[in-house]
Write an enzyme that holds these catalytic residues in place. Sequence first.
Site, PDB file in Angstrom:
ATOM      1  N   SER A  27       0.809  -1.232   0.000  1.00  0.00           N
ATOM      2  CA  SER A  27       0.000   0.000   0.000  1.00  0.00           C
ATOM      3  C   SER A  27       0.834   1.270   0.000  1.00  0.00           C
ATOM      4  O   SER A  27       1.602   1.503   0.936  1.00  0.00           O
ATOM      5  CB  SER A  27      -0.894   0.049   1.239  1.00  0.00           C
ATOM      6  N   HIS A  58      -3.092   0.469  -4.548  1.00  0.00           N
ATOM      7  CA  HIS A  58      -2.526  -0.726  -5.177  1.00  0.00           C
ATOM      8  C   HIS A  58      -2.856  -0.641  -6.663  1.00  0.00           C
ATOM      9  O   HIS A  58      -3.946  -0.997  -7.084  1.00  0.00           O
ATOM     10  CB  HIS A  58      -3.184  -1.997  -4.632  1.00  0.00           C
ATOM     11  N   HIS A  86      -5.513  -9.036  -2.139  1.00  0.00           N
ATOM     12  CA  HIS A  86      -5.655  -9.344  -0.707  1.00  0.00           C
ATOM     13  C   HIS A  86      -6.643 -10.487  -0.491  1.00  0.00           C
ATOM     14  O   HIS A  86      -7.575 -10.666  -1.272  1.00  0.00           O
ATOM     15  CB  HIS A  86      -6.129  -8.106   0.064  1.00  0.00           C
ATOM     16  N   TYR A  88      -8.986 -10.686   1.684  1.00  0.00           N
ATOM     17  CA  TYR A  88     -10.370 -10.258   1.928  1.00  0.00           C
ATOM     18  C   TYR A  88     -11.137  -9.918   0.644  1.00  0.00           C
ATOM     19  O   TYR A  88     -12.344  -9.772   0.654  1.00  0.00           O
ATOM     20  CB  TYR A  88     -10.431  -9.073   2.910  1.00  0.00           C
ATOM     21  N   GLU A  89     -10.421  -9.801  -0.477  1.00  0.00           N
ATOM     22  CA  GLU A  89     -11.112  -9.494  -1.730  1.00  0.00           C
ATOM     23  C   GLU A  89     -11.838 -10.713  -2.288  1.00  0.00           C
ATOM     24  O   GLU A  89     -12.862 -10.586  -2.945  1.00  0.00           O
ATOM     25  CB  GLU A  89     -10.110  -8.987  -2.785  1.00  0.00           C
ATOM     26  N   ALA A 116       2.376  -2.279   4.323  1.00  0.00           N
ATOM     27  CA  ALA A 116       2.079  -1.259   5.324  1.00  0.00           C
ATOM     28  C   ALA A 116       1.476  -1.994   6.506  1.00  0.00           C
ATOM     29  O   ALA A 116       0.668  -2.906   6.311  1.00  0.00           O
ATOM     30  CB  ALA A 116       1.082  -0.259   4.756  1.00  0.00           C
ATOM     31  N   MET A 207      -2.643  -7.133   6.726  1.00  0.00           N
ATOM     32  CA  MET A 207      -3.613  -8.030   6.087  1.00  0.00           C
ATOM     33  C   MET A 207      -3.033  -8.731   4.860  1.00  0.00           C
ATOM     34  O   MET A 207      -3.760  -9.039   3.914  1.00  0.00           O
ATOM     35  CB  MET A 207      -4.863  -7.236   5.688  1.00  0.00           C
ATOM     36  N   SER A 208      -1.724  -8.957   4.888  1.00  0.00           N
ATOM     37  CA  SER A 208      -1.121  -9.555   3.688  1.00  0.00           C
ATOM     38  C   SER A 208       0.096 -10.392   4.077  1.00  0.00           C
ATOM     39  O   SER A 208       0.268 -10.765   5.231  1.00  0.00           O
ATOM     40  CB  SER A 208      -0.695  -8.443   2.722  1.00  0.00           C
ATOM     41  N   ASN A 231       0.881   3.331  11.145  1.00  0.00           N
ATOM     42  CA  ASN A 231       0.001   3.818  12.220  1.00  0.00           C
ATOM     43  C   ASN A 231       0.224   2.986  13.476  1.00  0.00           C
ATOM     44  O   ASN A 231       0.771   1.885  13.399  1.00  0.00           O
ATOM     45  CB  ASN A 231      -1.471   3.682  11.792  1.00  0.00           C
ATOM     46  N   HIS A 243      -7.660   4.289   6.001  1.00  0.00           N
ATOM     47  CA  HIS A 243      -6.776   3.859   4.912  1.00  0.00           C
ATOM     48  C   HIS A 243      -6.016   5.068   4.362  1.00  0.00           C
ATOM     49  O   HIS A 243      -4.859   4.955   3.954  1.00  0.00           O
ATOM     50  CB  HIS A 243      -7.599   3.174   3.818  1.00  0.00           C
TER      51      HIS A 243
HETATM   52  N1  HPA Z   1      -4.171  -3.121  10.937  1.00  0.00           N
HETATM   53  C1  HPA Z   1      -4.262  -3.929   9.871  1.00  0.00           C
HETATM   54  N2  HPA Z   1      -3.711  -3.659   8.698  1.00  0.00           N
HETATM   55  C2  HPA Z   1      -3.009  -2.513   8.583  1.00  0.00           C
HETATM   56  C3  HPA Z   1      -2.872  -1.608   9.650  1.00  0.00           C
HETATM   57  C4  HPA Z   1      -3.494  -1.942  10.895  1.00  0.00           C
HETATM   58  O1  HPA Z   1      -3.425  -1.193  11.897  1.00  0.00           O
HETATM   59  N3  HPA Z   1      -2.128  -0.571   9.203  1.00  0.00           N
HETATM   60  C5  HPA Z   1      -1.813  -0.843   7.909  1.00  0.00           C
HETATM   61  N4  HPA Z   1      -2.358  -2.019   7.527  1.00  0.00           N
END
Ligand code: HPA
Length: 270
Positions: A27, A58, A86, A88-89, A116, A207-208, A231, A243
């Site tokens: 990302s 992406h 991903h 979840y897609e 990320a 998530m990857s 974050n 996001h």
């Molecule tokens: N959680 C899940 N996926 C993420 C996060 C998060 O805090 N930050 C970037 N991708």
Amino acid sequence: MKELSEAIAYIRSRTDLRPKTAVVLGSGLGHLATKLNNKVVIDCSKVPHYPVPQVEGHAGQLIFGELPPSRSGRASPILAFVGRPHYYESGEIDRVTFPVQLAAGLGVKNMILTNAAGGVSRWLSPGDLMLITGQINLMLTSSKSPSELRTPTRVYDPSLLSLARGVAQREGLTLKEGVYCAVAGPSYETAAEIQMIWRLGGDAVGMSTVHEAMTARRLGMRVLGISLITNLATGLTSEPMSHEDVIRVARTARKKFEKLLTRILLFMSW
Ligand code: HPA
């Protein structure tokens, strides 16, 4: 697999480059690919059977190109995946690992996975780079293919970890280390889930990456993983998460990330 052969044949018809190293740019991290020379840009949607990524940030391209010549004087061919499908897609692991399978079919031996991620450990702050030393798959799903039943004990390659540490030290870049924990998403975690992940041994959450890394190892590749902490995970700050924030921090930390990755790629192709 017929689908894979058709995808490989299409790519072979577009480029003669034979990279030994591929990098998946997560990302907001795709900019590095724009620095390659003699680029051949292939839209994912043009590659037969390729699962086109849907998420903002992406772009969904395969970029073949060369890093500017290193000290050895040789240009280094690289395959960059800008964006990734991903879990979840689609809920299908084979779609998630398609790019890695494709890379293996094209002769790639080293796979660098970037993402990320949210910082779970209190030693991680937004903008930090984290070398992935191990992973926890909290998606609680894994591939069923019989040829993939053997699980490698070490997913991330010790020699590539040493290489990355050495490069960071030489370049004066702070490189943290930790365990990456993957959740299925697409919504972010609750504060209680983040506490659980911390107690389980996760330092960062995303998530990857976990399925891609496992598949790459099982296909005999050396794997390196780097997270950009975009974050603090849920509950570690009162700020709500979005996001857009992830993409913004990824853009800000881009220089550092690209410096590290470019140097690693150059050393890997010596
Ligand atoms: N959680 C899940 N996926 C993420 C996060 C998060 O805090 N930050 C970037 N991708």
